[in-house]
Design an enzyme around this catalytic site. Structure first.
Site, PDB file in Angstrom:
ATOM      1  N   SER A   1       0.843  -1.198   0.000  1.00  0.00           N
ATOM      2  CA  SER A   1       0.000   0.000   0.000  1.00  0.00           C
ATOM      3  C   SER A   1       0.873   1.240   0.000  1.00  0.00           C
ATOM      4  CB  SER A   1      -0.925   0.003   1.224  1.00  0.00           C
ATOM      5  OG  SER A   1      -1.828   1.092   1.180  1.00  0.00           O
ATOM      6  N   ASP A   2       0.342   2.294  -0.590  1.00  0.00           N
ATOM      7  CA  ASP A   2       1.052   3.570  -0.578  1.00  0.00           C
ATOM      8  C   ASP A   2       0.035   4.693  -0.662  1.00  0.00           C
ATOM      9  OD1 ASP A   2       3.986   4.649  -0.804  1.00  0.00           O
ATOM     10  OD2 ASP A   2       2.783   5.899  -2.143  1.00  0.00           O
ATOM     11  N   GLN A   3       0.385   5.817  -0.079  1.00  0.00           N
ATOM     12  CA  GLN A   3      -0.510   6.969  -0.105  1.00  0.00           C
ATOM     13  C   GLN A   3       0.245   8.212  -0.559  1.00  0.00           C
ATOM     14  OE1 GLN A   3      -2.054   9.319   3.472  1.00  0.00           O
ATOM     15  NE2 GLN A   3      -3.798   7.993   3.016  1.00  0.00           N
TER      16      GLN A   3
END
Length: 205
Positions: free
Chosen positions: A77-79
């Site tokens: 995951s990455d934001q």
């Protein structure tokens, strides 16, 4: 441990992340999992949009760990926070955080939270956007917030799950945990499709 009526075993699950926030969110699902650092460079590519950056990094993190653990399901995951097309990173210190909050007051920031679930050639990558509108607040209020919560390790410099909620005017999202770093509504659906039982039946068979 068995988890279902047909006695199928729990698949191995790995969170490819060093984020304590993502670990804490995944713990809500009460599924056994490991945490392994993906060791992926997060430098944007030339001309890369914030959406493409988030999707690429989520996939890269999952792929880096899945390569070494082919029998496991891996979550990446990455934001990336997007203000008018520009990426806003983690501030790292008080001065940078204050500058971010000053820049964002009265503005709407889109937090692109990408998610990848991968096992060998099986993979799904998606992104859950969250629109956050910041209140128009004075420098004194912003400084008091940062001194109280020291939110220097999150993009946007405000923790919505904490005191940072007081800086926000509105949050628009289909997945409320996406803003914290891991979209659990989307992830729960992907995990069920992959054979995980949520909630887990913890009764020993």
């Amino acid at each position: 441990m068995s988890i279902s009526k047909n006695n199928s075993s729990i698949p191995q699950l790995i969170l490819a992340s060093t984020s304590k926030y993502r670990r804490e969110l995944l713990e809500r699902l009460r599924i056994p999992f490991e945490v392994i650092s993906p060791k992926v460079a997060e430098t944007p590519l030339t001309g890369e949009s914030t959406l493409d950056l988030a999707l690429r990094l989520a996939h890269a993190k999952a792929a880096a760990v899945a390569k070494e653990h082919p029998d496991a399901w891996v979550i990446g995951s990455d934001q990336v926070a997007d203000l008018c097309g520009a990426a806003i990173g983690k501030p790292g210190n008080f001065e940078s955080a204050l500058a971010q909050l000053q820049l964002m007051r009265g503005q709407t920031v889109t937090f692109q939270t990408a998610l990848c679930l991968m096992k060998c050639e099986i993979q799904t990558t998606l992104c859950v956007p969250t629109e956050v509108t910041f209140r128009k607040l004075s420098d004194d209020v912003l400084e008091n917030y940062l001194l109280a919560e020291e939110s220097y390790d999150c993009a946007g410099s405000a923790k919505s799950e904490g005191l940072g909620i007081s800086l926000l005017e509105s949050i628009k999202s289909d997945d409320p945990t996406a803003l914290i770093g891991l979209p659990l509504i989307a992830l729960t659906g992907l995990l069920r499709d992959a054979g995980f039982f949520i909630p887990v039946n913890n009764i020993q068979q």
